[in-house]
Design a protein around this motif. Structure first.
Motif, PDB file in Angstrom:
ATOM      1  N   GLY A  73       0.712  -1.240   0.013  1.00 35.24           N
ATOM      2  CA  GLY A  73       0.119   0.104   0.003  1.00 35.24           C
ATOM      3  C   GLY A  73       0.764   1.269   0.193  1.00 35.24           C
ATOM      4  O   GLY A  73       0.229   2.233   0.209  1.00 35.24           O
ATOM      5  N   VAL A  74       2.177   1.206  -0.138  1.00 32.50           N
ATOM      6  CA  VAL A  74       2.919   2.506  -0.050  1.00 32.50           C
ATOM      7  C   VAL A  74       3.888   2.453  -1.419  1.00 32.50           C
ATOM      8  O   VAL A  74       4.221   1.235  -1.847  1.00 32.50           O
ATOM      9  CB  VAL A  74       3.773   2.684   1.148  1.00 32.50           C
ATOM     10  N   ASP A  75       4.232   3.709  -1.800  1.00 29.91           N
ATOM     11  CA  ASP A  75       5.053   3.920  -3.050  1.00 29.91           C
ATOM     12  C   ASP A  75       6.434   3.289  -2.602  1.00 29.91           C
ATOM     13  O   ASP A  75       7.281   4.576  -1.925  1.00 29.91           O
ATOM     14  CB  ASP A  75       4.817   5.010  -3.808  1.00 29.91           C
ATOM     15  N   THR A  76       7.031   2.278  -3.008  1.00 23.48           N
ATOM     16  CA  THR A  76       8.419   2.326  -2.458  1.00 23.48           C
ATOM     17  C   THR A  76       9.564   3.054  -3.278  1.00 23.48           C
ATOM     18  O   THR A  76      10.765   3.040  -3.129  1.00 23.48           O
ATOM     19  CB  THR A  76       8.930   0.689  -2.079  1.00 23.48           C
ATOM     20  N   SER A  77       9.138   3.057  -4.534  1.00 21.92           N
ATOM     21  CA  SER A  77       9.823   4.062  -5.693  1.00 21.92           C
ATOM     22  C   SER A  77       8.866   4.279  -6.712  1.00 21.92           C
ATOM     23  O   SER A  77       7.689   3.951  -6.544  1.00 21.92           O
ATOM     24  CB  SER A  77      10.833   2.967  -6.091  1.00 21.92           C
ATOM     25  N   GLY A  78       9.248   5.293  -7.388  1.00 22.28           N
ATOM     26  CA  GLY A  78       8.235   5.881  -8.685  1.00 22.28           C
ATOM     27  C   GLY A  78       8.761   6.759  -9.556  1.00 22.28           C
ATOM     28  O   GLY A  78      10.013   7.239  -9.284  1.00 22.28           O
TER      29      GLY A  78
END
Length: 322
Positions: A210-215
């Protein structure tokens, strides 16, 4: 007059900035606040750096007549509440990045500061570094900008634990964690500081638990396109490039410190410079904050606040996919 400063938090950013603040003339350290379970740490820091008040009671700091400025160095999701209470108590506010989790929260703070005639500032290192000014000046040398690629990737020491289910605040979506707000925020500040607000924003995150670990953040400036990469789950040599039809600027290193700047004009050899002061990366911003408070420099604060607003608008659009 002296800036009489209270610090909120006892995490890494606060322990890192404390020794820096002791070297800046015009700043007097008055108080530090922690959570009740970290009070021992706050008391130890107060003793080490000569602060007269260490407490877990925010009201005690807000009612301290010796404090005129509050530095919010707590987890992202608490920024809005602490900053709002400080403004309501008549204190100037320096808030760590990202200012707030949502644009509307930022607007409430900005309006409140204006009504109360108080100074509201965002602690964002790269805007105050000499190398940032050097990049801004060099942009006109490389002709029409075509492609910009900004990267800040740093493998998090907490990522391995995160994969096994131990969720630290930096990976907790409820606490405003994730790569966009933690690392890519520096890239957004850099791009907005150099080029203003983009026409369109699109965020393509890698999401785990549920979290953006990269982008990858794509920003459309009309005549040119920019990508801003932030990663906490992988890393590589950090380089950023601004490409124009007459040459390119290379940033060698992290976008929160801008350690070295390379300039290559078409057909010529690269020249590498570093105009930054030898001080810690947070030194220049706090020198600027001290001066703004001492001289009640409303114009400079308003200019920086408008920059922060544009960053928050980008962040708000990007985070809609999360």
């Amino acid at each position: 007059r002296l800036m009489k400063l209270a610090l909120l938090g006892t995490g890494m950013i606060v322990t890192e900035v404390l020794p820096v603040l002791t070297t800046i003339e015009g700043i007097e350290l008055e108080a530090i606040m922690s959570t009740p379970r970290s009070l021992d740490k706050a008391e130890a820091l107060a003793k080490q750096y000569g602060l007269t008040q260490a407490t877990s009671d925010y009201q005690a700091i807000l009612s301290n007549p010796e404090v005129d400025t509050i530095y919010v160095g707590t987890p992202n999701h608490t920024h809005y509440d602490y900053a709002k209470k400080a403004l309501l108590a008549g204190k100037h506010v320096i808030c760590e990045k990202p200012f707030t989790l949502h644009l509307e929260e930022f607007e409430v703070l900005a309006k409140l500061a204006q009504e109360k005639k108080l100074l509201l500032m965002e602690a964002i290192t790269n805007q105050y570094l000499a190398n940032f000014t050097a990049i801004k000046e060099a942009v006109s040398d490389i002709g029409d900008i075509k492609i910009v690629n900004i990267n800040y990737s740093q493998y998090s020491s907490r990522y391995d634990a995160f994969k096994h289910g131990e969720i630290a605040p930096v990976f907790n979506p409820e606490m405003g964690g994730g790569a966009l707000r933690d690392l890519n925020i520096y890239n957004i500040h850099l791009l907005v500081g150099l080029f203003g607000k983009p026409n369109r924003v699109k965020y393509l995150p890698n999401v785990e638990r549920g979290v953006d670990t990269s982008g990858i953040l794509v920003l459309d400036y009309g005549n040119f396109k920019a990508v801003a990469i932030g990663a906490k789950d992988c890393s590589a040599e950090i380089r950023s490039t601004i490409q124009g039809d007459k040459g390119a600027i290379t940033i060698l290193g992290a976008t929160n410190t801008l350690p070295e700047i390379g300039l290559t004009l078409n057909g010529q050899k690269e020249t590498v410079t570093n105009l930054n002061s030898p001080h810690h990366r947070m030194y220049d911003e706090f020198v600027a904050f001290e001066k703004m408070v001492a001289t009640n420099d409303i114009d400079s604060v308003a200019k920086q606040l408008e920059h922060s607003r544009q960053v928050m608008e980008v962040l708000d659009q990007a985070s809609k996919v999360l």
